[in-house]
Design a protein around this motif. Structure first.
Motif, PDB file in Angstrom:
ATOM      1  N   ASN A 268       0.825  -1.213   0.000  1.00  0.00           N
ATOM      2  CA  ASN A 268       0.000   0.000   0.000  1.00  0.00           C
ATOM      3  C   ASN A 268       0.856   1.257   0.000  1.00  0.00           C
ATOM      4  O   ASN A 268       0.542   2.236  -0.681  1.00  0.00           O
ATOM      5  CB  ASN A 268      -0.934   0.003   1.212  1.00  0.00           C
ATOM      6  N   ASN A 272      -0.197   2.061  -3.730  1.00  0.00           N
ATOM      7  CA  ASN A 272      -1.552   2.600  -3.653  1.00  0.00           C
ATOM      8  C   ASN A 272      -1.494   4.071  -4.038  1.00  0.00           C
ATOM      9  O   ASN A 272      -0.811   4.865  -3.381  1.00  0.00           O
ATOM     10  CB  ASN A 272      -2.102   2.442  -2.239  1.00  0.00           C
ATOM     11  N   SER A 275      -1.456   6.793  -1.449  1.00  0.00           N
ATOM     12  CA  SER A 275      -0.411   6.864  -0.437  1.00  0.00           C
ATOM     13  C   SER A 275       0.495   8.073  -0.667  1.00  0.00           C
ATOM     14  O   SER A 275       0.809   8.435  -1.804  1.00  0.00           O
ATOM     15  CB  SER A 275       0.429   5.580  -0.466  1.00  0.00           C
ATOM     16  N   LYS A 313      -3.057  -9.093  -1.883  1.00  0.00           N
ATOM     17  CA  LYS A 313      -2.755  -7.667  -1.711  1.00  0.00           C
ATOM     18  C   LYS A 313      -2.023  -7.114  -2.937  1.00  0.00           C
ATOM     19  O   LYS A 313      -2.309  -5.995  -3.391  1.00  0.00           O
ATOM     20  CB  LYS A 313      -1.908  -7.465  -0.454  1.00  0.00           C
ATOM     21  N   GLN A 317      -3.460  -4.126  -5.979  1.00  0.00           N
ATOM     22  CA  GLN A 317      -2.771  -2.935  -6.487  1.00  0.00           C
ATOM     23  C   GLN A 317      -2.251  -3.135  -7.910  1.00  0.00           C
ATOM     24  O   GLN A 317      -1.573  -2.253  -8.450  1.00  0.00           O
ATOM     25  CB  GLN A 317      -1.617  -2.552  -5.552  1.00  0.00           C
TER      26      GLN A 317
END
Length: 802
Positions: A268, A272, A275, A313, A317
């Motif tokens: 993340n 992301n 972020s 995860k 992304q």
């Protein structure tokens, strides 16, 4: 007398050999990640070995690691690594004992001098092997760094003091560090040694106070140096990509960890777009993230759960996952052979469960000290004077079983190969398999790791081979107690093959052009456990009854007709996806779930014997709200609470990908085959909230077309029919004879037949507007017919063959 005694021993041993039988299903249509490469690193010993050991020994090391050639008998001379990681040193070697590194081989020289000039003669031993990697055709050279040059650090060393998790690099030298790295890249590029990737940080979660070069980095510091390095690479006119972030464990890639504040949740943090440390916009940053496989291999459950979590995860992304460092650290290692097969098991887990595009081993060569056996090397160094002396006096080597076990992957699975689906990827206690399709579709590589103690008689079942292709032959390469990547006699596609216990076997499946226009039919054995109550003529098995599993442990169920029943047949909530039936079974919760979850059980009127022909249970499942997952449990009216005993045998947990869509849950009933137990009942936990907040929304849950089949492939992930399965397609379909379906329609160009799992079993091509086409079915059951017209249209129809 001695011969007679030996004979009796062998006979006695054979009588105790355990055998099992299985079929491995390989589906070319279900494709996953593209492999970037399989490699190893030159830490720690390559510099002293390259400087001080004989040319003969060094050439032998390079041959065994890098060569893709074979000897006169077809035995690979090496394992053909496609990646080689070159450690760019921080200068601890020049400091000696003052470096705070006690083992001399773990100290690394630096190309940078104190006055800012460069000495390209440094690290000459490592450079010798770097050149050999290039000569042998290694695809990707990777520069990785443990510490910036010591001249740029806060304490003047290449390992850190306790800075509270921040980097040892001085703030005023961030630009200098980026420049240093690109100077190194540019120098080697001019020498014809182009680095595909550069990795500027390593295991940033650790403090690295002593023992080897290293420094921690916060996520903000990684973002800062990455931006500077990206620009410096562009300024130099290089095309090297930046590899991030070499996390010490997968968990810190997807979890928050209070021990590593500001050094965790790195997927993340870096990929992301929301972020503050987002790095995905940098042109030279690889759209993937590197983690190390350490500390996540203490049980099969941990291996699977951690890798599923990091894969999910990364997928969220839209990035790749790379496993860039592993050796046997955290498990119990009892003997040399099992260590090597365990290593192969972990390579399998990274590729087939974590969906990793890269696999790199850590220390390719090492001495054997402190009773560590073969945990830390592919090739064992045997220094003159013993394992505990320095490496300056030369020595000999021996190739370990680890080398060949890794070679079962690295020699055959080349960059660009794409992983395809197999049915037993998570069978980590026994025979596990993964498969890979060559970019030119010339071959399929299937790697079987048998961690179990049973010799396994195995069949390969291939689905959806590339169009116009058939199997020419299959050649095995075996690593086990007596073989080291040894080529065996080729077999035909329909032949069974015996896999030895504790072994790795690579099958090279050669493909060639097929001269037939109609695909060979493959039998599709299946039984319907339940079907629609309306609009479907035949139901092979039906429910005896639906029951509440335990009235004291679940909230109230919606009583559909207020007559003591808990389910009803209603209109299908979505006929646009993979389920085109008119009606489906519904049940509904009225209140939030408690920690037990909501569950129902149903019993079969007649128990079903499970064989290889009906081994896989398919359950079409739809829910209005994506609450807390599901669990299907076999032959019980109450949940199996002991996950360690039942998970994967009689208890199967999972999560829907999304709400308001039909998904196919596939359950392998191999355990019932092994125990000779018939299928009698199924417990359905539709909302398993025992590890989550108890705030599930009341929801309707739908089920349909519960099928027993020989196919392990999900009807969700193998979607052979684009769009809806039409019941008013414009085709005329009828059963003209036993096991024969006739199809008529206008302008038919091609006709394909799919079984209920989405597997193509028949194909008729170049129909040239044939008004009627007869399909000779491989077996009774449900099928989907797809017709392509000369105008480019697609017509579909579902049929039940009696």
């Amino acid at each position: 007398m001695r011969k007679k005694t030996l004979l009796y021993f062998v006979i006695g041993w054979l009588s105790m050999t355990v055998y099992s039988q299985t079929a491995v299903h390989i589906n070319v249509a279900e494709q996953h990640q593209t492999i970037r490469g399989i490699g190893a690193s030159d830490a720690w010993n390559f510099d002293p070995v390259g400087k001080h050991w004989s040319e003969t020994v060094k050439e032998d090391i390079a041959l065994k690691l890098f060569s893709q050639e074979v000897d006169a008998n077809g035995h690979p001379l090496g394992i053909g690594l496609s990646r080689w990681r070159f450690n760019v040193g921080g200068g601890s070697a020049e400091q000696g004992e003052a470096s705070n590194i006690d083992q001399p081989e773990r100290r690394a020289e630096s190309f940078l001098n104190a006055d800012g000039t460069y000495n390209w003669e440094k690290q000459s031993g490592q450079q010798w092997f770097l050149n050999k990697a290039k000569t042998h055709g290694v695809d990707h050279l990777v520069a990785f760094v443990n510490s910036p040059p010591r001249f740029y650090t806060k304490n003047g060393r290449a390992n850190a003091d306790d800075h509270g998790g921040t980097t040892n690099l001085k703030a005023e030298h961030f630009d200098d560090y980026a420049t240093f790295l690109t100077e190194v890249l540019a120098h080697f590029d001019n020498q014809g040694l182009t680095f595909s990737q550069v990795s500027p940080v390593n295991e940033p979660q650790y403090p690295w106070l002593s023992g080897q070069e290293g420094t921690p980095w916060t996520n903000q510091e990684i973002a800062q140096i990455t931006g500077l390095l990206n620009q410096s690479i562009l300024d130099k006119g290089l095309d090297t990509q930046i590899l991030l972030a070499e996390a010490e464990s997968y968990r810190v890639l997807y979890q928050n960890n209070t021990s590593y504040t500001n050094r965790d949740d790195q997927i993340n943090a870096f990929f992301n777009p929301a972020s503050t440390h987002y790095l995905g916009h940098h042109s030279q940053v690889l759209k993937g993230i590197a983690g190390h496989g350490y500390w996540t291999d203490t049980s099969d459950e941990e291996i699977i759960s951690v890798r599923q979590a990091v894969a999910q995860k990364a997928a969220e992304q839209g990035i790749e996952l790379y496993q860039t460092e592993y050796c046997l650290l955290s498990n119990d290692y009892d003997n040399y052979l099992s260590n090597s097969i365990f290593l192969a098991k972990m390579v399998h887990a990274e590729l087939a469960i974590a969906n990793a595009s890269v696999y790199d081993f850590w220390t390719a060569i090492e001495r054997e000290r402190w009773s560590q056996k073969n945990r830390f090397y592919l090739i064992r160094l045997r220094p003159n004077g013993g394992d505990y002396v320095d490496l300056e006096n030369g020595g000999t080597i021996s190739a370990d079983k680890n080398l060949w076990a890794l070679g079962n992957f690295s020699y055959f699975i080349r960059p660009g190969y794409q992983r395809i689906s197999t049915n037993n990827t998570e069978n980590l206690s026994g025979l596990m398999s993964s498969a890979y399709l060559a970019p030119d579709q010339s071959e399929i590589i299937v790697v079987h790791v048998n961690w179990g103690n049973a010799v396994t008689e195995m069949d390969h079942l291939f689905y959806a081979l590339p169009e116009g292709k058939k199997i020419k032959q299959i050649t095995p390469y075996v690593t086990d107690a007596t073989n080291n990547l040894q080529q065996k006699a080729a077999i035909n596609s329909g032949d069974s093959y015996t896999i030895s216990a504790k072994s790795v076997t690579t099958m090279v499946v050669e493909l060639e052009a097929s001269n037939g226009s109609v695909e060979d039919p493959v039998a599709s054995q299946q039984q319907l456990l339940t079907g629609e109550k309306e609009n479907e003529a035949i139901v092979y098995h039906d429910f005896l009854e639906w029951t509440i599993a335990d009235a004291n442990k679940i909230p109230s169920w919606y009583l559909q007709q207020d007559n003591g029943t808990y389910t009803d047949w209603v209109a299908n909530p979505d006929q646009s996806g993979i389920n085109g039936t008119a009606t489906s079974l519904v049940t509904e919760t009225q209140s939030p779930v408690d920690w037990w979850g909501n569950f129902l059980a149903f019993r079969l009127e007649t128990p079903v014997t499970i064989t290889e022909e009906n081994r896989f249970l398919h359950i079409l499942h739809y829910r209005e709200h994506n609450n807390y997952g599901w669990s299907f449990q076999i032959n019980t009216d109450a949940p199996y609470e002991d996950a360690g005993t039942y998970l994967g045998t009689l208890r199967f947990d999972g999560d829907n990908a999304s709400d308001n869509t039909w998904e196919d849950v596939v359950i392998d009933l191999q355990h019932l085959i092994e125990t000779g137990t018939p299928l009698e009942k199924i417990l359905m936990i539709v909302d398993k909230a025992w590890e989550s907040e108890k705030n599930s929304a009341p929801s309707k849950y739908y089920f349909d077309e519960i099928v027993l089949s020989a196919s392990p492939f999900s009807r969700t992930s193998v979607t052979a029919i684009p769009g809806a399965v039409s019941t008013s397609s414009g085709l005329n379909v009828w059963q003209s004879a036993p096991l024969q379906i006739s199809v008529s329609g206008l302008n038919m160009k091609q006709i394909d037949l799919f079984d209920i799992s989405g597997r193509k079993v028949l194909s008729g091509k170049n129909l040239n507007n044939t008004p009627t086409y007869n399909l000779h079915m491989p077996a009774t059951g449900l099928y989907i017919i797809k017709v392509r017209t000369t105008e480019g249209g697609i017509l579909t129809e579902k049929v039940l063959v009696k």
